[in-house]
Design a protein around this motif. Structure first.
Motif, PDB file in Angstrom:
ATOM      1  N   UNK A 282       0.831  -1.194   0.000  1.00  0.00           N
ATOM      2  CA  UNK A 282       0.000   0.000   0.000  1.00  0.00           C
ATOM      3  C   UNK A 282       0.864   1.242   0.000  1.00  0.00           C
ATOM      4  N   UNK A 283       1.682   1.312   1.033  1.00  0.00           N
ATOM      5  CA  UNK A 283       2.446   2.545   1.197  1.00  0.00           C
ATOM      6  C   UNK A 283       3.903   2.201   1.421  1.00  0.00           C
ATOM      7  N   UNK A 284       4.753   3.154   1.125  1.00  0.00           N
ATOM      8  CA  UNK A 284       6.197   2.936   1.294  1.00  0.00           C
ATOM      9  C   UNK A 284       6.513   2.747   2.761  1.00  0.00           C
ATOM     10  N   UNK A 285       6.077   3.704   3.568  1.00  0.00           N
ATOM     11  CA  UNK A 285       6.562   3.719   4.947  1.00  0.00           C
ATOM     12  C   UNK A 285       6.128   2.462   5.672  1.00  0.00           C
ATOM     13  N   UNK A 286       4.916   1.953   5.387  1.00  0.00           N
ATOM     14  CA  UNK A 286       4.493   0.767   6.125  1.00  0.00           C
ATOM     15  C   UNK A 286       4.938  -0.507   5.437  1.00  0.00           C
ATOM     16  N   UNK A 287       4.305  -0.820   4.312  1.00  0.00           N
ATOM     17  CA  UNK A 287       4.572  -2.134   3.725  1.00  0.00           C
ATOM     18  C   UNK A 287       6.009  -2.247   3.254  1.00  0.00           C
ATOM     19  N   UNK A 288       6.424  -1.348   2.381  1.00  0.00           N
ATOM     20  CA  UNK A 288       7.734  -1.532   1.761  1.00  0.00           C
ATOM     21  C   UNK A 288       8.794  -1.639   2.835  1.00  0.00           C
ATOM     22  N   UNK A 289       8.844  -0.632   3.717  1.00  0.00           N
ATOM     23  CA  UNK A 289       9.880  -0.665   4.746  1.00  0.00           C
ATOM     24  C   UNK A 289       9.694  -1.872   5.650  1.00  0.00           C
ATOM     25  N   UNK A 290       8.458  -2.050   6.120  1.00  0.00           N
ATOM     26  CA  UNK A 290       8.214  -3.128   7.073  1.00  0.00           C
ATOM     27  C   UNK A 290       8.654  -4.463   6.522  1.00  0.00           C
ATOM     28  N   UNK A 291       8.202  -4.772   5.315  1.00  0.00           N
ATOM     29  CA  UNK A 291       8.532  -6.090   4.765  1.00  0.00           C
ATOM     30  C   UNK A 291      10.007  -6.196   4.461  1.00  0.00           C
ATOM     31  N   UNK A 292      10.536  -5.141   3.911  1.00  0.00           N
ATOM     32  CA  UNK A 292      11.960  -5.162   3.566  1.00  0.00           C
ATOM     33  C   UNK A 292      12.762  -5.434   4.829  1.00  0.00           C
TER      34      UNK A 292
END
Lengths: 573, 719, 480
Positions: A282-292
């Protein structure tokens, strides 16, 4: 600009101009006045990230905005004296046609326009970041930790792909860098949104970084989640469960509960790829960062995110390239250094008694996983120490913050006082644009107030800790305390304002000090062009055209929390 | 204590006066941690006298205390007190001239756990002020000034800062760290306060450290640290002892005491702090692995000046040669024997022609024959090794002797006085001893019959099988040991990946929420192996207590009470409660059966008495899917898998439960159809007999169904 | 409440304090344990501690029997040296004191037997020079770490013939303080021997008479004579204790003044605009340089001697004070920089590179051995060899008390290996597991790498040291 002289680090910066969901009072009509143009200390919001980029020598800037706000922004870009005063080249403004305000940043990056726009490693900025911290050291730190010795932006090959390992990327791919800042301490705003992050220290470098280097505060992000999501988790199972596998992998995990994601990211090119592959982001700050971050330590998660394909396809692509290219791509420059330390993934050691050796099973388990080992490049976190002496970093996404940050900036000594070099980048030329226009018989505390161009101040006024925009008119006997006036506001005689934010062109009618009723506003927000009649006494209200006031009023409460939540995504709602 | 001895303490004393201190620094040495980690060696000799790098363990501890400037020392002996006493009395620590301590007392107690010892200590009231609490196996060259200073500063500020733990930082992976389980400290770095403590078993992969939300909200910054060596050095205040005595059920200092005190911080407000050191050496010889690691550290001088060549003990004359080879005077080496680096050889040991010794520690008066290969072995005093033998990483205790051409595989332990015949091979998993305990938990030992199959003709000794491996601070390693290491690893790994899948499948960001399932998934197979820390902690106590009260035939109400309290204290899940109950009941039943009662009666007796206890472990009486009951049954089944006659017990138990209506019929059916009840061979075997019951139930349930249908129809009509 | 300072780890200062209140036996044990635990280390503290202990011993000593006293001191000495053989200084001090006792005895004996036995006097005089080489050989039969082996009495009887010779030596003022005044800074053995001739007219050209060989019985008689002397000294009325105490006091003074008396030579050796290279934190060197700095301007290149000494080095450069606990009694001085000297600190690895520009190397030392070699803080050998390669003169400053009659047979045994943890962080688990670290605290620098020794007597060539050894230690004491 000290760094303007440097060769540009070759970055490309994306500034996402979002909706400002929590500025219901002021950004109700994004087409003519989007959040990006809200004045912070008399400068349009977007000026700050732009200035930041120029300061660090990044000139390839793209401002991404929904089409509806396009005109407004373009207009201001060409007119506003602050924006025009920024050095060339002008930023190009990108308005993807199907970018809406509701769209999350994740999707935003999946839009073809944006995809095309990004050519190399890139920086993502929100439009509402006020960052006094110079970006160049950050970029340096990132390059030292991640990009190895080569160029920051992996040179594009004709086919538009970044060759692997170029510039001695450790472990094939380079990671990213994010910035977090402490919300508590002075200048903190109650109810400001925070993110919960867990970081682990980087392996100590053989040569310690210099004492002033940011690298001392840079660590490896292993977990990141907005605090309210965290709350749900903890409520769900009465505690915060932390995987043993994480703990086993990282002996020392630091958890920060009161820091906040500044949403300033240095991303390598392949991140685009990752976002592309994972529609669910959905969003960079949550999904992208979190999953990464999680993929860094959780076995098998990397595959699920399709990172293997991303990396290995790219590698195979390398293979196809002409041999010379392969040659230098295969060289990891950093390994050539005599002081190079490899990652500590050593083979399990046999230990004394069999009864003992049986106990290091994790290694046995590792041995099993070894076959499919995928090293996910780390996402680094620059966590600014919570020490007031450090430069200001803040995201301005609530009215509260807008006020406090403006006032804090107003306190900065102006260029005149501090002198050209020592002055903060955000210092104004003068606290009071035209001193001579201020009549003698009134009190204006210059050290903590800002008065912009042609502000008319009449006699017997009292202005403390306030920021007053251009073309404002403060009539006789008005008292302003901790107020933010956007441009061309009229404050009538004998009006008393405290902790108020007055939108553009709004008018507070005044009356004679004799009359028994008076106008007193506390913690109020007045929408653009509103007219407040004489005799209004209000506290903590929002004056708006149609009655959003109620839910706008408790802007920290229920409805807005959703807004707050996708706020960090900077998604254009 | 005669005046001379007193005056011998001039140094500390005079310093003392200068700093106008009112009380001496005291220390308590727990010479016996009441564990069996070192069995079989500890059968004949006290643990604290086992030689580490040819110096008795306790010497290091004394050295450490002397370094720290301690004055009064109380040594707490458990087993083999006489030996400890004898040793200490003739050591320099007792001698009035040499000893740096003004007071050195041995305390004998009947206690069988550290908890008892502490409580006993409290009653004696020997300790006036702050004191050091160390084990008899601490090896450290750490100066304690800063730690003590900080501790006192904290005390001055806040009376509730009762304890400071000294921890050594040691990377994510380190040979000297605890291996069986790693302690996890959750710390608030700003105040050095320890917020939470857990033991992380390294065996299972898929478990979770659970952090109290309060800790998250209260502290801006917390650190989870697993990279610490817990060297068992605690700076305590008398309140600590008081706490021990208040909570009579504390046994282990870390898992019990620390964990609990931190947990009910809200109640008693006592805080425990950490002092993390990054220089100097500090470690505990907590088990054989640590023994190995610490020996290595000492030989390669990480613990300097605690090295063999500083000859700390009287009469030692070690000298260092290149490559960390330490030789004492009067070592006899044949001309062409090879001594490789990192080797220690004690006085008047002789090594024969062509022998090769490397990375080994060899005691005094040993006779190494010709052509012997020794690598990484620990050989104590007066050992004979016959020609051509090969000894790999293993421990050969004093007075043992190997015949010619023996092969000792890596990991073997050969205890005191054992003698192995010629050409025998000792496997890595074998532990050969010559004596065994008369009864469990009694110290007197008797010599057992030699098992010639193992030790060969003319040998003496047999394989050691320890009756109970109680685990204090960490589960003992051989719980995992017996063979099944790799499949266990793979199993736990699969569990891991499963839960990752789950946590990913539903896009959320908690580190995982599959906890309980994953937990039970692993735990079904091995109910009594410590699954997660809580579970383990709880199981251990709960099962025990229930079992006892079963034996003594308590009211099930009382049992219930006890159970709940325990459950509260360890906030164990229902699942764990059930597991505990099952374990206890089954244990009781099997015991009765052994005693001769028929299966049926046994089951009836045990279950019958405690109907309501059982019912209160399951809360889904009128829920449609009876997860709790099913879970109960699965546990029961799982527990019975490795009991003999398990299937019949299961059958009768199941029937009984149905009779008592503790388990409802359809719960029974659900269980039967559920995947877990038939997930592996063992489970399937066990439940075979129960088939009949199920058939019976199915018939009856069908009838019921039809009835229900009718009722429904009626209802419809009425509307 | 107990104060934090209570538990400052025992060290020299605490020991000295305790010494007052403690009887001898315990304090011997105490010192032994301190030495073993390395809580007292480095030459000076060891020397101070030993001396203090000995003065206590002598003070406690009952009776007047010199032989007993000698035996007592020896026996303590043996224990101390065996406790920490590598701190050779301890042995030196013991020997000094032993020598002292003997001198005292003989002085008085001679006072008594002056008239009676002239033969006893003249006859050993012949062998004066003849025994010198033999003296060396007798030294060289001795390796420091074989201490326990030698029996005291037989050794003394074995060398007893030298007794008398040293007897006449003892006519010189004790501690040879007179030397300092005359001794030219660049001493050649020749000069000193000449000086010896002048100062002792009673040992004339006899120096090269071949008839020195003793009839075996002669030895016996001498031994008996010697013993009987010692014995009857007990009858003779003189204050053995008092004089010995004075002697010890003198040695203590010497210890205190060492640095200054060495520093007096500074101006002879350091000239303006020179570049001086030195290493480790040594008060001797620092004072030496400071003394020069008063008159001359020069540059000092300081090697930091990582890893085990660099903190001390840094602090000595910055504050002029070592941070070590035992140095608190050591008077601090202002750092070189404040004396207007430019100080450049370099890591050990740069030594060779910079050596070409260096005019002189000044080394501090841990011990000076009889053969002119020295045991100094690690890195010294590298520096010395580098200096050799560049033909840079190497000057070693060392107090006399560091000068020992020990001959280095097994060099490894003289070198102490320190804490591996100071080289590699112990946290680095994998590294610790796989790599062995050797961290020698000292280097052995062979004599041929050293050009000049500066003691409180002035400068000597390495080849001449044996002479000074001979002057300071009695051969019969060399084996404790």
């Amino acid at each position: 600009m000290p760094h303007a002289t440097l060769p540009p680090p070759g970055f490309q910066a994306l500034i996402l101009c979002g909706p400002g969901a929590s500025f219901t009072t002021f950004t109700s009509s994004p087409q003519d006045f989007p959040k990006a143009l809200l004045p912070i200390a008399n400068r349009p919001m977007v000026w700050y990230p732009l200035e930041w980029c120029y300061r660090m020598g990044v000139t390839d800037i793209t401002v991404v905005t929904p089409p509806e706000s396009l005109q407004a922004i373009e207009a201001t870009m060409s007119q506003d004296r602050h924006l025009t005063s920024l050095p060339a080249p002008r930023p190009d403004i990108l308005a993807p046609k199907d970018l809406t305000h509701e769209m999350g940043t994740g999707e935003l990056f999946r839009l073809p326009e944006v995809q095309d726009a990004i050519k190399g490693d890139f920086i993502v900025l929100p439009c509402d970041i006020v960052c006094e911290l110079d970006g160049a050291p950050l970029a340096d730190a990132w390059m030292i930790e991640e990009a190895g010795l080569g160029a920051a932006s992996g040179g594009l090959t004709e086919s538009g792909k970044i060759p692997m390992g170029l510039g001695g990327e450790k472990l094939g791919r380079r990671g990213g860098l994010g910035v977090w800042y402490q919300t508590k301490g002075e200048g903190s705003v109650k109810g400001e949104e925070t993110d919960f992050i867990a970081t682990t220290p980087l392996p100590a470098p053989i040569v310690p970084p210099p004492s002033d280097s940011l690298r001392r505060n840079i660590s490896n992000l292993v977990y990141s989640v907005p605090t309210d999501t965290l709350k749900d988790i903890t409520e769900e199972n009465k505690c915060l469960p932390v995987r043993h596998s994480l703990i086993r992998k990282h002996g020392r995990i630091k958890m920060l509960t009161t820091h906040r994601d500044a949403h300033v990211y240095f991303f390598p090119y392949w991140v685009i790829d990752m976002i592309q592959r994972n529609e669910s982001f959905e969003s960079i700050s949550e999904e992208v960062l979190g999953w990464w971050a999680k993929a860094g330590w959780q076995d098998g998660l990397g595959e699920k995110l399709g990172l293997r394909q991303i990396f290995q396809s790219a590698e195979s692509f390398d293979g196809e390239m002409d041999s010379s290219q392969i040659q230098d791509t295969d060289i990891d420059v950093s390994t050539l250094s005599s002081t190079w330390a490899s990652e500590t993934d050593s083979a399990p050691t046999v230990s004394l008694a069999s009864r003992v050796q049986n106990s290091n099973i994790p290694q046995a388990a590792q041995a099993i996983t070894k076959s499919s080992k995928l090293t996910v490049p780390p996402i680094l976190a620059y966590v600014q120490p919570s020490d007031p002496s450090y430069p200001l970093i803040r995201r301005v996404d609530t009215a509260h913050l807008l006020l406090t940050v403006s006032l804090r900036l107003a306190k900065l000594p102006s260029v005149e006082e501090a002198g050209k070099d020592t002055a903060s980048p955000f210092a104004h030329q003068a606290k009071i644009a035209h001193k001579e226009t201020i009549p003698r018989r009134c009190r204006v505390e210059a050290e903590n107030s800002l008065l912009a161009e042609n502000v008319t101040v009449e006699e017997k006024t009292n202005i403390k800790e306030s920021v007053i925009g251009t073309n404002c008119k403060i009539s006789e006997g008005a008292r302003l305390l901790r107020c933010l006036l956007m441009e061309s506001v009229e404050v009538g005689p004998n009006v008393q304002l405290t902790d108020c934010i007055l939108g553009r062109r709004c008018k507070i009618e005044g009356g004679s000090s004799k009359s028994d009723d008076k106008t007193v506003l506390k913690d109020c927000e007045v929408q653009d062009g509103q007219v407040i009649a004489w005799g209004t006494e209000a506290k903590g209200e929002k004056f708006m055209r149609f009655e959003l006031g109620s839910d706008g009023g408790d802007s920290d409460g229920g409805f807005d929390n959703e807004a707050l939540m996708d706020e960090p995504q900077e998604g254009a709602s | 204590m005669p005046p001379k001895g007193k005056k011998a303490q001039g140094s500390e004393k005079s310093k003392a006066q200068d700093d106008e201190r009112d009380e001496p620094l005291q220390a308590v040495i727990l010479a016996d941690p009441f564990e069996t980690r070192f069995s079989p060696f500890t059968l004949e000799h006290p643990r604290c006298l086992l030689p580490l790098a040819n110096t008795p363990l306790i010497e290091y501890t004394f050295e450490f205390l002397a370094n720290a400037g301690v004055e009064d020392v109380y040594v707490y002996c458990g087993a083999h007190r006489d030996q400890v006493e004898e040793y200490i009395n003739e050591s320099k620590w007792m001698s009035q001239v040499a000893s740096p301590f003004s007071k050195l007392e041995l305390i004998q107690s009947t206690s069988h756990s550290i908890g008892d010892a502490m409580r006993d200590l409290d009653t004696r009231g020997l300790l006036v002020g702050d004191f050091l609490l160390v084990y008899g196996d601490v090896v450290s060259n750490l100066p304690l000034e800063s730690a003590l200073a900080q501790h006192r500063a904290r005390r001055a500020k806040d009376k509730n800062a009762i304890m400071t733990m000294v921890l050594r930082e040691a990377g994510t992976r380190h040979r000297t760290k605890a291996q069986g389980t790693s302690p996890i400290f959750v710390i608030d770095p700003s105040k050095d306060r320890c917020l939470h403590f857990e033991q992380m078993p390294n065996k299972e992969q898929s478990h979770f450290l659970s952090i109290d939300p309060l800790t998250l909200s209260d502290h801006q910054e917390i650190e989870i640290r697993q990279d610490l060596i817990d060297c068992g050095i605690d700076i305590c205040t008398p309140d600590v002892l008081a706490l021990w005595s208040d909570n009579f059920d504390f046994q282990a200092p870390r898992k019990g005491f620390l964990h609990q005190v931190l947990k009910d911080w809200e109640l008693n407000g006592k805080t425990i702090h950490t002092h993390i050191v990054t220089d100097h050496y500090a470690a505990r010889v907590r088990n054989l692995h640590a023994y190995d690691a610490v020996s290595k550290d000492i030989v390669s001088r990480w613990a300097y000046p605690l090295c063999p060549d500083s000859n700390l003990v009287r009469g030692q004359t070690y000298r260092l040669q290149k490559g960390n080879i330490y030789k004492e005077d009067g070592v006899i080496l044949a001309r062409d024997c090879v001594i490789n680096p990192k080797t220690v050889i004690g006085r008047s040991t002789s090594v024969g022609d062509g022998s090769i010794i490397s990375n080994s520690i060899i005691g005094r008066h040993c006779q190494i024959g010709r052509g012997v290969k020794i690598d990484g072995a620990y050989i104590w005093d007066h050992v004979n090794i016959g020609d051509g033998s090969i000894v790999n990483k293993s421990i050969i205790a004093s007075e043992a002797s190997l015949g010619k051409r023996c092969i000792i595989e890596a990991g073997a332990l050969i205890s005191h006085g054992v003698s192995i015949g010629e050409r025998k091979t000792i496997l890595g998993t074998q532990r050969i001893t010559r004596s065994k305990r008369k009864r469990d938990n009694s110290d007197e030992v008797v010599r057992g019959e030699p098992d010639t199959a193992i030790v060969g003709a003319g040998g003496s000794g047999f394989e050691f099988r320890d009756s109970e491996e109680e685990d204090e601070d960490e589960p003992v390693d051989e719980l995992v040991a017996r063979g099944g290491l790799y499949n266990l690893a793979s199993l736990s790994f699969s569990a891991e990946s499963i839960s990752t899948l789950n946590s990913e499948s539903e896009e959320d960001f908690q580190i995982s929420h599959q906890r309980s399932e994953a937990g039970s998934f692993v735990s079904v197979g091995s109910v009594d192996s410590a699954t997660s820390h809580h579970a383990h902690n709880f199981d251990h106590d709960a099962a025990a207590s229930i079992y006892d009260s079963l034996v003594e035939g308590h009211e099930s109400a009382n049992i219930q009470l006890e159970l709940t309290s325990l459950r509260m204290s360890t906030n164990a899940s229902e699942h764990q409660v059930r597991r505990a109950v099952v374990v206890a009941f089954v244990k009781r039943i099997t015991q009765l059966i052994k005693a001769g009662t028929s299966v049926r009666d046994a089951v009836a007796q045990v279950f019958g008495q405690h109907q309501d206890l059982l019912t209160r472990t399951m809360f889904d009486k009128n829920a449609s899917n009876k997860t709790d009951q099913v879970d109960f049954l699965v546990l029961l089944q799982g527990d019975l898998v490795n009991k003999d006659g398990g299937d019949s017990i299961l059958l009768s138990a199941a029937t009984k439960l149905v009779e008592m209506d503790v388990i409802e019929d359809d719960a029974m059916v659900q269980w039967w159809e559920g995947p877990k009840s038939s997930e592996d061979e063992g489970m399937r075997k066990v439940r075979e007999k129960t088939q009949q019951l199920i058939d019976f139930l199915n018939q009856s349930s069908e009838e019921e169904d039809s009835e229900e249908d009718e009722e429904d129809e009626e209802d419809d009509d009425s509307e | 409440m107990v104060t934090g300072a209570v538990v400052t780890a025992p060290g020299l200062s605490s020991y000295l304090k305790s010494l007052k209140s403690t009887p001898v036996e315990p304090s011997v044990e105490h010192l032994i344990s301190l030495l073993k635990r390395r809580q007292i280390r480095n030459s000076r503290p060891c020397a101070v501690a030993t001396l203090a202990l000995l003065s206590r011993v002598v003070g406690e000593f009952k009776g007047r029997d010199a032989a007993k006293l000698v035996e007592r001191i020896r026996q303590i000495g043996r224990r101390l040296t065996s406790a920490q053989p590598r701190e050779v200084v301890v042995g030196n001090i013991i020997r000094r004191v032993l020598g002292l006792v003997r001198e005292v005895v003989e002085d008085n004996v001679e006072a008594v037997t002056e008239a009676t036995s002239d033969a006893g006097q003249s006859h050993p005089a012949h062998h004066d020079s003849l025994h010198r080489p033999q003296l060396i050989s007798s030294i060289s039969t001795f390796s420091p770490l074989k201490h326990a082996s030698a029996e005291p009495m037989d050794s003394s009887s074995h060398y007893s013939e030298n007794m008398s010779d040293s007897g006449e030596m003892s006519k010189r003022p004790p501690l040879l303080t007179s030397h300092t005044s005359y001794a030219p800074t660049s001493t050649a053995p020749l000069v000193n021997s000449l000086f010896g001739l002048f100062s002792h007219p009673d040992t004339p050209s006899a120096s090269n008479t071949p008839t020195g060989v003793q009839p075996p019985d002669g030895k016996g008689t001498l031994t008996s004579l010697n013993l009987e002397r010692l014995a009857d000294s007990s009858h003779s009325r003189f204050d053995l204790k008092g004089e010995v105490m004075n002697g010890i006091q003198e040695i203590q003074d010497e210890l205190e003044q060492t640095d200054d008396s060495i520093a007096d030579n500074a101006l002879h050796h350091i000239h303006s605009n020179e570049i001086i290279l030195t290493h480790t934190a040594s008060s001797t060197v620092q004072k030496f340089l400071l003394a020069a700095a008063r008159k001359r301007k020069f540059t000092v290149v300081h090697v930091e001697t990582h890893p085990h000494d660099h903190t001390a080095t840094h602090s000595i450069l910055l504050t002029g004070k070592k941070r070590d606990a035992e140095d608190d009694e050591e008077d601090s001085w202002k750092p070189l920089r404040s004396a207007g000297i430019q100080v450049v600190m370099i890591p050990d690895s740069h030594v060779y590179a910079i050596m070409s520009q260096v005019n002189k190397v000044i080394l501090a030392t841990h011990t000076v051995l009889a053969n002119g070699a020295l045991v100094a803080a690690s890195g010294a050998r590298m520096i010395a060899s580098a200096a050799k390669a560049h033909q840079t003169p190497v000057v070693v400053v060392s107090g006399l008390y560091k000068l020992s009659p020990v001959y280095p047979f097994d060099i490894d045994e003289l070198i102490e290996y320190g804490d591996a943890g100071s080289v590699v962080p112990y946290e680095d688990g994998d590294f610790v597991d796989l790599v062995d670290v050797e961290n020698p605290l000292y280097d052995y620098v062979p004599a041929d790498l050293v050009d000049l020794y500066i003691t409180n007597l002035g400068g000597h060539a390495p080849s001449y040291l044996y002479r000074i050894v001979a002057d300071h230690y009695r051969t019969e004491d060399i084996n404790l």
